[in-house]
Structures are given as C-alpha cells and as structure tokens.
Motif scaffolding. Structure first.
Motif, mmCIF file in Angstrom:
data_model
loop_
_atom_site.group_PDB
_atom_site.id
_atom_site.type_symbol
_atom_site.label_atom_id
_atom_site.label_comp_id
_atom_site.label_asym_id
_atom_site.label_seq_id
_atom_site.Cartn_x
_atom_site.Cartn_y
_atom_site.Cartn_z
ATOM 1 N N ASP A 1 80.110 35.960 18.186
ATOM 2 C CA ASP A 1 79.200 34.888 17.586
ATOM 3 C C ASP A 1 80.240 33.372 17.218
ATOM 4 O OD1 ASP A 1 77.216 36.600 17.317
ATOM 5 O OD2 ASP A 1 77.451 36.888 15.199
ATOM 6 N N MET A 2 81.236 33.618 16.910
ATOM 7 C CA MET A 2 82.166 32.355 16.747
ATOM 8 C C MET A 2 82.556 31.890 18.135
ATOM 9 S SD MET A 2 84.821 33.010 13.582
ATOM 10 C CE MET A 2 85.098 34.590 13.730
ATOM 11 N N ALA A 3 82.551 32.547 19.214
ATOM 12 C CA ALA A 3 83.012 32.081 20.448
ATOM 13 C C ALA A 3 81.824 31.607 21.154
ATOM 14 C CB ALA A 3 83.309 33.454 21.619
ATOM 15 N N ILE A 4 80.775 32.033 20.829
ATOM 16 C CA ILE A 4 79.255 31.457 21.293
ATOM 17 C C ILE A 4 79.257 30.125 20.669
ATOM 18 C CG2 ILE A 4 76.663 31.580 21.448
ATOM 19 C CD1 ILE A 4 76.995 34.533 21.489
ATOM 20 N N ASP A 5 79.231 30.079 19.325
ATOM 21 C CA ASP A 5 79.131 28.855 18.468
ATOM 22 C C ASP A 5 80.219 27.758 19.018
ATOM 23 O OD1 ASP A 5 78.057 27.359 15.945
ATOM 24 O OD2 ASP A 5 80.373 27.165 15.846
ATOM 25 N N ALA A 6 81.219 27.999 19.362
ATOM 26 C CA ALA A 6 82.336 26.949 19.968
ATOM 27 C C ALA A 6 82.351 26.642 21.449
ATOM 28 C CB ALA A 6 83.612 27.362 19.553
ATOM 29 N N ARG B 1 75.995 29.077 26.215
ATOM 30 C CA ARG B 1 75.351 28.716 25.042
ATOM 31 C C ARG B 1 74.024 28.233 25.204
ATOM 32 N NH1 ARG B 1 79.341 24.063 23.004
ATOM 33 N NH2 ARG B 1 78.237 24.355 20.770
ATOM 34 N N ASP B 2 73.420 28.229 26.487
ATOM 35 C CA ASP B 2 71.993 28.010 26.790
ATOM 36 C C ASP B 2 71.201 29.084 26.627
ATOM 37 O OD1 ASP B 2 72.482 25.236 26.740
ATOM 38 O OD2 ASP B 2 72.918 25.435 29.118
ATOM 39 N N ALA B 3 71.675 30.501 26.781
ATOM 40 C CA ALA B 3 71.077 31.658 26.585
ATOM 41 C C ALA B 3 70.411 32.102 25.213
ATOM 42 C CB ALA B 3 72.042 32.701 27.394
ATOM 43 N N ASP B 4 69.539 33.138 25.421
ATOM 44 C CA ASP B 4 68.933 33.735 23.922
ATOM 45 C C ASP B 4 70.273 34.011 23.376
ATOM 46 O OD1 ASP B 4 66.860 34.970 22.313
ATOM 47 O OD2 ASP B 4 67.933 36.556 22.873
ATOM 48 N N PRO B 5 70.346 33.828 21.942
ATOM 49 C CA PRO B 5 71.484 34.341 21.381
ATOM 50 C C PRO B 5 71.897 35.810 21.207
ATOM 51 C CG PRO B 5 70.642 32.332 20.254
ATOM 52 C CD PRO B 5 69.550 32.816 21.517
ATOM 53 N N ASP B 6 70.605 36.454 21.079
ATOM 54 C CA ASP B 6 70.708 38.011 21.050
ATOM 55 C C ASP B 6 71.222 38.634 22.180
ATOM 56 O OD1 ASP B 6 70.286 38.351 18.090
ATOM 57 O OD2 ASP B 6 68.242 38.555 18.164
ATOM 58 N N THR B 7 70.588 38.335 23.251
ATOM 59 C CA THR B 7 70.685 38.396 24.830
ATOM 60 C C THR B 7 72.248 38.248 24.935
ATOM 61 O OG1 THR B 7 68.545 38.142 25.305
ATOM 62 C CG2 THR B 7 70.098 38.439 27.236
ATOM 63 N N GLU B 8 72.758 36.917 24.697
ATOM 64 C CA GLU B 8 73.933 36.608 25.174
ATOM 65 C C GLU B 8 75.221 37.516 24.312
ATOM 66 O OE1 GLU B 8 76.995 34.099 27.246
ATOM 67 O OE2 GLU B 8 75.073 35.477 27.549
ATOM 68 N N ARG B 9 74.912 37.828 22.942
ATOM 69 C CA ARG B 9 75.681 38.401 22.202
ATOM 70 C C ARG B 9 75.754 39.996 22.679
ATOM 71 N NH1 ARG B 9 72.819 38.336 17.836
ATOM 72 N NH2 ARG B 9 74.147 36.520 16.952
ATOM 73 N N LEU B 10 74.751 40.429 23.041
ATOM 74 C CA LEU B 10 74.905 41.918 23.520
ATOM 75 C C LEU B 10 75.462 41.932 24.751
ATOM 76 C CD1 LEU B 10 74.228 44.818 23.599
ATOM 77 C CD2 LEU B 10 71.963 44.188 24.763
ATOM 78 N N ARG B 11 75.340 40.883 25.710
ATOM 79 C CA ARG B 11 76.117 40.866 27.179
ATOM 80 C C ARG B 11 77.597 40.643 26.834
ATOM 81 N NH1 ARG B 11 78.657 37.366 30.607
ATOM 82 N NH2 ARG B 11 78.523 35.429 29.227
ATOM 83 N N LEU B 12 77.905 40.052 25.882
ATOM 84 C CA LEU B 12 79.523 39.811 25.760
ATOM 85 C C LEU B 12 80.149 40.895 25.079
ATOM 86 C CD1 LEU B 12 79.386 35.994 24.582
ATOM 87 C CD2 LEU B 12 80.188 36.914 26.706
ATOM 88 N N LEU B 13 79.238 41.551 24.108
ATOM 89 C CA LEU B 13 80.000 42.599 23.536
ATOM 90 C C LEU B 13 80.101 43.818 24.502
ATOM 91 C CD1 LEU B 13 77.794 42.676 19.972
ATOM 92 C CD2 LEU B 13 80.215 42.263 20.446
ATOM 93 N N THR B 14 78.887 43.956 25.520
ATOM 94 C CA THR B 14 79.132 45.228 26.388
ATOM 95 C C THR B 14 80.170 44.978 27.277
ATOM 96 O OG1 THR B 14 76.799 45.338 26.236
ATOM 97 C CG2 THR B 14 77.758 46.163 28.113
ATOM 98 N N ALA B 15 80.487 43.599 27.604
ATOM 99 C CA ALA B 15 81.520 43.288 28.647
ATOM 100 C C ALA B 15 82.851 43.809 28.061
ATOM 101 C CB ALA B 15 81.421 41.820 29.127
ATOM 102 N N ILE B 16 83.064 43.188 26.713
ATOM 103 C CA ILE B 16 84.207 43.409 25.950
ATOM 104 C C ILE B 16 84.656 44.945 25.790
ATOM 105 C CG2 ILE B 16 85.392 43.241 23.671
ATOM 106 C CD1 ILE B 16 84.143 40.568 23.416
ATOM 107 N N ASN B 17 83.484 45.583 25.396
ATOM 108 C CA ASN B 17 83.609 47.133 25.320
ATOM 109 C C ASN B 17 83.937 47.824 26.733
ATOM 110 O OD1 ASN B 17 83.256 47.029 22.621
ATOM 111 N ND2 ASN B 17 81.276 47.907 22.665
ATOM 112 N N ASP B 18 83.275 47.300 27.761
ATOM 113 C CA ASP B 18 83.797 47.800 29.099
ATOM 114 C C ASP B 18 85.260 47.718 29.508
ATOM 115 O OD1 ASP B 18 81.111 48.737 29.349
ATOM 116 O OD2 ASP B 18 80.604 46.968 30.780
#
Length: 306
Positions: A222-227, A257-274
């Motif tokens: 969330d902080m990465a998206i915000d900044a 930062r232009d994407a839907d926040p929930d969709t972008e959060r899930l995309r990034l969390l999935t990528a990190i976990n992968d």
C-alpha cells in the motif's frame, strides 16, 4: 502487539542469550559447528509440536513424502541453530568483513537502478536464510534507510537484536507505528525493508503463497502504491562456507497508480509471493516452516478488499 511476560522471565532469557552469544561469537569454527549440530538436534526433539507443523506443511506445499519431509525438518532445525550462531558473529564482525562474506550477486545494482527513479524503494523479503544479515548488508550498501520489524516479546532481547540491525545506520521501526517514517523515507527517494512472508491475519489480503491462498500483509505494498515506489524482492541466503551468504533476487515490481487499488494490491501481493515462493523452493531448508503460514482460512470474510 508483543505479548507481556514477567520481568524475571525476560531477564533469565536475556542472560541465557548473552551466555550463548559469548560462546558462539568468539568460538572457533569447529566449536560453533558442533554446538549448532547439538543444539539443532535438542531443539527439534524438545519442540515436537512445531516440528510436526513443519513436516505437515512441507508435505502439503512441496509434495514430499513423510521420509523426505522428516529429513528436511532435521535440516530446517539446523538452519535455525545456524541462524543464532550467525547473528552472534554478525554483532562482532567489522562491517567491511560482513560485506566481504556476502556475494551481493548484482542486487546492489538492481536496487540502485530502482532508487534512481526518485520515488524511493520498498525492499521486501521473508524469513529466509539470514534476514538480519541482509538488513545490515543493505544498510552498508546504502539501499535502505529503515527496516520494519515486529517487536519481540522480550524487550531486552528486542533491544539486543535492534542494536545489530542498526549497526550500518539503518533505523528500526516497530510494525505497529511504521507508516509515517516509512512514507517519509520514500518521499525522500530512499528505501526501507519489510519482512512480508508471515500470515497476515484477518486484516491481510488473500494471495497465493507456495501455491495455496494465504493471508498476506499488505501495508508495504500500500505504501509503495501511494508513493509510486518500485518494489524489490530478495533474500539473504546461506552459501557454502563459514558465515557466507548470497543475495537471491526476485523481480522489481512497479505499481500502477492509475489501476483499481484493490486489483493492483492483489497483483503486487501475488507477484511478491510468487518470487518468495520460488526462492523457498530453491532453498527449502532455509525457511520458517514452523510458522503456520496458512492459519487464516480463505473465507469470504478474508477475501481481498473485504
């Protein structure tokens, strides 16, 4: 929040830590190796509940048979004992020697290229290899200015560990009040590091981890998206030799930062976990299998955005 425990218990644990530190930090390699082997065996036998948790999760997530999992559990406990010995060495080694014992494997270039964008850097890792060694090295490399850490239940041991983490000038922030200083670091174009592989509880977001949905802590993302800060994934893994390590890098992920926040959060969390899952599969003995990573059920209430 940290669990409350009696002052007497805290002081007794702290005294034991200092005794162990005195033995392991200065002892010859042969003595440390023998101590690690004996401590790992005793630890595993006394910790039957957690060793069974580890074995079950290994069989479930890595597809191992019982015999293979039992062998991996033995290696896993040796990893925990090695970690204690290495942290004792980390406290007394000169910083230049800490860096000399580390193969950065191009990670410094990757992180500095990401920092050059001027939006800061969120470095994420897991309880893989020796994450405390990694914190110190990233401070020496100048790629992070702070680290988010959960306070330990024992305040004396917490101070002991934080002194090690801050040896290279890195600030240590409690995970319970880290938002403001971490965002300030990003806005200065600097970086911080967070450990994100543990169960995120009911406030976390469900994302695949080792192929199975698990609650994942979202605050660093969330902080990465915000900044608009890039996210670097990496881990400090144990290599061959005495207190020798290599940085294994995942990918650099850039928030949209232009994407839907929930969709972008899930995309990034999935990528990190992968990325973290790939490192775990390469070094399965060097992850904390005794932690119940999937204890928060993937219910509707816990779904992303709920």
């Amino acid at each position: 929040m940290p669990k409350q425990q009696s002052k007497a218990r805290s002081l007794l644990e702290y005294a034991g830590l200092w005794g162990l530190h005195g033995l392991l930090s200065r002892a010859p390699r042969s003595i440390r190796a023998a101590t690690v082997k004996a401590a790992a065996s005793l630890w595993r036998r006394l910790d039957d509940r957690h060793s069974r948790i580890a074995m079950h999760q290994m069989m479930d997530r890595l597809g191992l048979g019982q015999a293979e999992a039992e062998e991996l559990v033995v290696e896993n406990y040796r990893h925990y004992a090695s970690l204690v010995a290495e942290i004792s060495k980390l406290r007394v080694l000169p910083l230049e020697e800490v860096l000399a014992r580390t193969d950065v494997n191009g990670a410094d270039r990757i992180m500095k290229d990401a920092l050059a964008q001027g939006r800061g850097l969120v470095s994420v890792t897991g309880h893989l290899g020796n994450w405390e060694w990694g914190c110190v090295v990233m401070g020496v490399l100048g790629t992070v200015s702070g680290v988010i850490a959960r306070p330990l239940d024992n305040p004396y041991i917490d101070n002991f560990v934080n002194e090690i983490r801050s040896r290279s000038g890195v600030a240590v922030w409690s995970k319970f009040n880290s938002m403001r200083p971490a965002l300030a670091v990003l806005r200065r174009g600097e970086g911080f590091v967070a450990v994100v592989d543990q169960d995120g509880g009911r406030r976390g977001y469900m994302a695949p981890f080792l192929g199975k949905p698990g609650s994942t802590m979202a605050a660093p993302v969330d902080m990465a998206i915000d900044a608009g800060a890039p996210i670097y994934v990496g881990a400090m893994m144990r290599a061959q030799g005495d207190c020798r390590f290599i940085i294994e890098s995942g990918r650099v992920h850039r928030p949209n930062r232009d994407a839907d926040p929930d969709t972008e959060r899930l995309r990034l969390l999935t990528a990190i976990n992968d990325d973290l899952s790939a490192i775990i599969r390469n070094y399965p003995e060097q992850w904390i299998w005794i932690h119940k990573r999937w204890k928060t059920a993937a219910t509707k209430h816990d779904a992303p955005g709920s």
